[in-house]
Scaffold this motif. Structure first.
Motif, mmCIF file in Angstrom:
data_model
loop_
_atom_site.group_PDB
_atom_site.id
_atom_site.type_symbol
_atom_site.label_atom_id
_atom_site.label_comp_id
_atom_site.label_asym_id
_atom_site.label_seq_id
_atom_site.Cartn_x
_atom_site.Cartn_y
_atom_site.Cartn_z
ATOM 1 N N ALA A 34 -6.023 -6.821 10.461
ATOM 2 C CA ALA A 34 -4.625 -7.270 10.456
ATOM 3 C C ALA A 34 -3.937 -6.890 9.149
ATOM 4 O O ALA A 34 -2.772 -6.460 9.150
ATOM 5 C CB ALA A 34 -4.558 -8.788 10.679
ATOM 6 N N LEU A 35 -4.643 -7.034 8.045
ATOM 7 C CA LEU A 35 -4.089 -6.653 6.750
ATOM 8 C C LEU A 35 -3.775 -5.165 6.727
ATOM 9 O O LEU A 35 -2.686 -4.750 6.302
ATOM 10 C CB LEU A 35 -5.067 -7.002 5.628
ATOM 11 N N LEU A 36 -4.697 -4.340 7.193
ATOM 12 C CA LEU A 36 -4.479 -2.896 7.190
ATOM 13 C C LEU A 36 -3.379 -2.481 8.157
ATOM 14 O O LEU A 36 -2.642 -1.531 7.879
ATOM 15 C CB LEU A 36 -5.787 -2.167 7.523
ATOM 16 N N ASP A 37 -3.253 -3.182 9.280
ATOM 17 C CA ASP A 37 -2.153 -2.898 10.213
ATOM 18 C C ASP A 37 -0.804 -3.198 9.567
ATOM 19 O O ASP A 37 0.144 -2.438 9.706
ATOM 20 C CB ASP A 37 -2.294 -3.724 11.501
ATOM 21 N N ALA A 38 -0.745 -4.328 8.853
ATOM 22 C CA ALA A 38 0.512 -4.752 8.229
ATOM 23 C C ALA A 38 0.808 -3.973 6.950
ATOM 24 O O ALA A 38 1.967 -3.708 6.629
ATOM 25 C CB ALA A 38 0.469 -6.247 7.934
ATOM 26 N N GLU A 39 -0.221 -3.643 6.208
ATOM 27 C CA GLU A 39 -0.076 -2.987 4.901
ATOM 28 C C GLU A 39 -1.075 -1.841 4.771
ATOM 29 O O GLU A 39 -2.157 -2.018 4.203
ATOM 30 C CB GLU A 39 -0.316 -3.999 3.763
ATOM 31 N N PRO A 40 -0.745 -0.655 5.275
ATOM 32 C CA PRO A 40 -1.674 0.473 5.156
ATOM 33 C C PRO A 40 -2.052 0.790 3.706
ATOM 34 O O PRO A 40 -3.132 1.312 3.450
ATOM 35 C CB PRO A 40 -0.910 1.641 5.786
ATOM 36 N N ALA A 41 -1.195 0.439 2.761
ATOM 37 C CA ALA A 41 -1.488 0.687 1.349
ATOM 38 C C ALA A 41 -2.666 -0.161 0.854
ATOM 39 O O ALA A 41 -3.232 0.121 -0.199
ATOM 40 C CB ALA A 41 -0.256 0.409 0.496
ATOM 41 N N ALA A 42 -3.039 -1.179 1.605
ATOM 42 C CA ALA A 42 -4.166 -2.029 1.222
ATOM 43 C C ALA A 42 -5.499 -1.296 1.361
ATOM 44 O O ALA A 42 -6.529 -1.785 0.907
ATOM 45 C CB ALA A 42 -4.179 -3.299 2.065
ATOM 46 N N ARG A 43 -5.468 -0.119 1.948
ATOM 47 C CA ARG A 43 -6.703 0.661 2.136
ATOM 48 C C ARG A 43 -7.410 0.901 0.805
ATOM 49 O O ARG A 43 -8.623 0.737 0.704
ATOM 50 C CB ARG A 43 -6.359 1.979 2.807
ATOM 51 N N GLN A 44 -6.659 1.309 -0.209
ATOM 52 C CA GLN A 44 -7.264 1.568 -1.514
ATOM 53 C C GLN A 44 -7.859 0.301 -2.104
ATOM 54 O O GLN A 44 -8.925 0.326 -2.706
ATOM 55 C CB GLN A 44 -6.243 2.161 -2.477
ATOM 56 N N ALA A 45 -7.176 -0.817 -1.926
ATOM 57 C CA ALA A 45 -7.683 -2.085 -2.459
ATOM 58 C C ALA A 45 -8.978 -2.484 -1.757
ATOM 59 O O ALA A 45 -9.907 -2.981 -2.403
ATOM 60 C CB ALA A 45 -6.629 -3.176 -2.308
ATOM 61 N N LEU A 46 -9.060 -2.267 -0.447
ATOM 62 C CA LEU A 46 -10.298 -2.597 0.280
ATOM 63 C C LEU A 46 -11.425 -1.645 -0.096
ATOM 64 O O LEU A 46 -12.582 -2.072 -0.219
ATOM 65 C CB LEU A 46 -10.066 -2.578 1.789
ATOM 66 N N ASP A 47 -11.088 -0.369 -0.294
ATOM 67 C CA ASP A 47 -12.114 0.575 -0.776
ATOM 68 C C ASP A 47 -12.664 0.106 -2.119
ATOM 69 O O ASP A 47 -13.880 0.111 -2.337
ATOM 70 C CB ASP A 47 -11.524 1.983 -0.934
ATOM 71 N N ALA A 48 -11.779 -0.290 -3.011
ATOM 72 C CA ALA A 48 -12.201 -0.754 -4.334
ATOM 73 C C ALA A 48 -13.037 -2.031 -4.220
ATOM 74 O O ALA A 48 -14.029 -2.196 -4.930
ATOM 75 C CB ALA A 48 -10.985 -0.988 -5.231
ATOM 76 N N LEU A 49 -12.640 -2.933 -3.328
ATOM 77 C CA LEU A 49 -13.379 -4.176 -3.106
ATOM 78 C C LEU A 49 -14.802 -3.866 -2.644
ATOM 79 O O LEU A 49 -15.769 -4.409 -3.180
ATOM 80 C CB LEU A 49 -12.654 -5.042 -2.071
ATOM 81 N N VAL A 50 -14.942 -2.981 -1.678
ATOM 82 C CA VAL A 50 -16.259 -2.610 -1.155
ATOM 83 C C VAL A 50 -17.102 -1.987 -2.265
ATOM 84 O O VAL A 50 -18.284 -2.328 -2.437
ATOM 85 C CB VAL A 50 -16.125 -1.644 0.048
#
Length: 151
Positions: free
Chosen positions: A80-96
């Protein structure tokens, strides 16, 4: 949702849930809440509550079934976060990446503690070896003792 984002959501969910059950749970919570804080500040409190709830479940009844449910729930949150905010992809990559680094560090510390208990206090060494045999040559490599007997 494109396949790469679905894989990222699943990877992030697995990383968060498995890391919440370690001593690094406070850092995990900080990282997760930080993602929402940057990309969906209106949902920050909900992310914090969900992290606390997951932590409670893992502390109270750490079964594989409960862990699977938590992974599914976090996967949906991240999708849901990625659907709403595609820019969050980098933040999730960094989190992982950060959670993987933390798990590796914890594993190394546990290994060092185990060696210390066994009386082997020698620090772990990183050995990077590269070799290339040409023209029928033979290469022998070892990170520690090696005894080669001629044929």
């Amino acid at each position: 949702m494109e396949e790469q984002l679905a894989v990222l959501a699943a990877t992030a969910a697995n990383s968060v849930v498995s890391s919440l059950s370690t001593d690094a749970w406070a850092r995990v919570k900080e990282l997760v809440v930080g993602v929402w804080q940057r990309h969906r500040p209106d949902e920050e409190a909900a992310a914090e509550s969900a992290t606390d709830a997951a932590l409670d479940v893992l502390r109270d009844s750490p079964s594989e079934e409960e862990e699977s449910r938590l992974v599914e729930a976090w996967q949906e949150r991240f999708r849901a976060l990625l659907d709403a905010e595609p820019a969050a992809r980098q933040a999730l990559d960094a989190l992982v990446d950060e959670l993987a680094a933390e798990r590796a560090e914890q594993a190394e510390q546990a290994e060092q503690a185990e060696r210390a208990e066994q009386g082997d206090d020698a620090p772990a060494q990183h050995i990077d070896m590269h070799a290339e045999a040409k023209d029928g040559g033979t290469v022998y490599q070892a990170g520690r003792d090696m005894h080669v007997k001629p044929a």
